[in-house]
Enzyme design. Structure first.
Site, PDB file in Angstrom:
ATOM      1  N   VAL A 259      -4.932 -55.733  -0.661  1.00 20.98           N
ATOM      2  CA  VAL A 259      -5.479 -54.487  -1.202  1.00 20.98           C
ATOM      3  C   VAL A 259      -4.566 -53.926  -2.288  1.00 20.98           C
ATOM      4  CG1 VAL A 259      -5.788 -52.053  -0.635  1.00 20.98           C
ATOM      5  CG2 VAL A 259      -6.876 -53.787   0.766  1.00 20.98           C
ATOM      6  N   HIS A 260      -5.147 -53.494  -3.393  1.00 16.43           N
ATOM      7  CA  HIS A 260      -4.370 -52.922  -4.485  1.00 16.43           C
ATOM      8  C   HIS A 260      -5.192 -51.875  -5.224  1.00 16.43           C
ATOM      9  CE1 HIS A 260      -6.505 -56.486  -5.871  1.00 16.43           C
ATOM     10  NE2 HIS A 260      -6.530 -55.967  -7.093  1.00 16.43           N
ATOM     11  N   LEU A 261      -4.546 -50.757  -5.503  1.00 19.59           N
ATOM     12  CA  LEU A 261      -5.169 -49.655  -6.233  1.00 19.59           C
ATOM     13  C   LEU A 261      -4.836 -49.787  -7.712  1.00 19.59           C
ATOM     14  CD1 LEU A 261      -6.522 -46.799  -6.377  1.00 19.59           C
ATOM     15  CD2 LEU A 261      -4.234 -45.846  -5.968  1.00 19.59           C
TER      16      LEU A 261
END
Length: 342
Positions: A259-261
């Site tokens: 997961v990465h923003l």
């Protein structure tokens, strides 16, 4: 051509040969000797690229398959390379993959500890082209079947790019590299996107291993709020004269399993933005605002992605400011200069 073998770490059965570019379905059954009912008879789909030295692993079963410490997630696909461990289900039934030159008969199984030539790994970061699923033939995902991923790429990325837990491992390498870090605390690390799609483009990554939006639950709300706070602090590095602002959000069907923003300025002034998939992945509903993801988790306890989301990558090129349609990326970039200068 080298041969590829899947080797049980507990030597409960003979190595299983994975034929080049053939699809192999494994799980509970006589071939693996696994009797655990939590392991589906069709737990994983494996496809070896013997020339490039990796195996694409897709989880089919309901319970988690893992590569090293990264859970794959049902329907997701990652890459397994020499030196990594595949856990068939629930961190149990460990396997390694061996590649060896076929100097003898292709039917001769390798010894468990036979030396193997490990492919060179690179530190990889953002996708070249976020399409909804890993693309097996694409190196950057050996799954060019655009399950929507661009694991995404549009240009044929190198096998190194798709390696490391389908980029998740590459991201972890970057997270631990002081040269890549622009911020870190006990919960997150921020790195610059290696293939920025705008003048300012950062990735906020949790230290906790979370494979994808699909596995996020209510208990992750606090972490995502912290990621958002850190992301907003990065915006302060953008000059006040930045015309079009900055957005924080997630790809609905990300190409990387960690997961990465995204924290990305809306000028989209970058040579790395090359095609329609790049553009539409950030300017359509394919890109979900951080606030919206947090709201879904608080309200529903999970993140929902609408059916057909991958088709958004195929939409015509439209300016994200005035919505005027442009025929090509060069014409679109030329058009954007109007908004950047006004």
């Amino acid at each position: 051509m080298p041969t590829c073998w899947l080797v049980s770490e507990d030597e409960s059965h003979k190595p299983i040969q994975l034929l080049h570019y053939n699809t192999h379905i494994l799980g509970r059954g006589p071939e693996t000797k696994i009797k655990d009912q939590k392991c589906s008879r069709q737990q994983v789909q494996l496809r070896a690229d013997c020339n490039r030295g990796f195996v694409s692993v897709k989880q089919l079963g309901a319970n988690p398959t893992s590569v090293d410490d990264v859970a794959v997630g049902k329907g997701n696909q990652v890459t397994l390379k020499a030196g990594q461990k595949l856990y068939m289900v629930n961190r149990l039934y460990a396997y390694s993959v061996l590649f060896r030159e076929d100097s003898t008969s292709s039917d001769a199984a390798p010894e468990k500890h036979r030396p193997t030539k490990r492919p060179r790994q690179r530190d990889v970061q953002e996708e070249e082209d976020p399409s909804p699923a890993r693309k097996v033939s694409m190196s950057s995902h050996a799954e060019r079947k655009s399950n929507g991923s661009a694991q995404a790429e549009n240009s044929t990325p190198t096998p190194e790019k798709e390696s490391a837990g389908h980029w998740s491992q590459g991201l972890k390498v970057s997270m631990q590299d002081p040269k890549m870090q622009v911020y870190k605390d006990d919960r997150v690390v921020v790195i610059k996107d290696k293939y920025p799609k705008a003048r300012y483009h950062w990735l906020v990554l949790p230290r906790e291993s979370i494979s994808s939006l699909k596995v996020l639950r209510s208990e992750h709300v606090d972490l995502l709020k912290h990621m958002q706070t850190v992301g907003r602090s990065m915006v302060q590095q953008c000059p006040p004269s930045s015309k079009l602002g900055v957005r924080l959000g997630y790809h609905a069907i990300p190409s990387m399993s960690h997961v990465h923003l995204h924290v990305i300025s809306q000028d989209f002034d970058s040579p790395c933005l090359k095609n329609k998939k790049h553009w539409n992945s950030f300017t359509t509903r394919y890109f979900i605002d951080s606030d919206e993801v947090i709201t879904m988790l608080e309200r529903d306890g999970r993140v929902s992605v609408k059916e057909g989301t991958s088709e958004l990558l195929k939409l015509p090129l439209r300016c994200h400011v005035c919505h005027e349609e442009q025929a090509t990326i060069p014409k679109l970039k030329e058009h954007l200069k109007i908004h950047l200068s006004s």
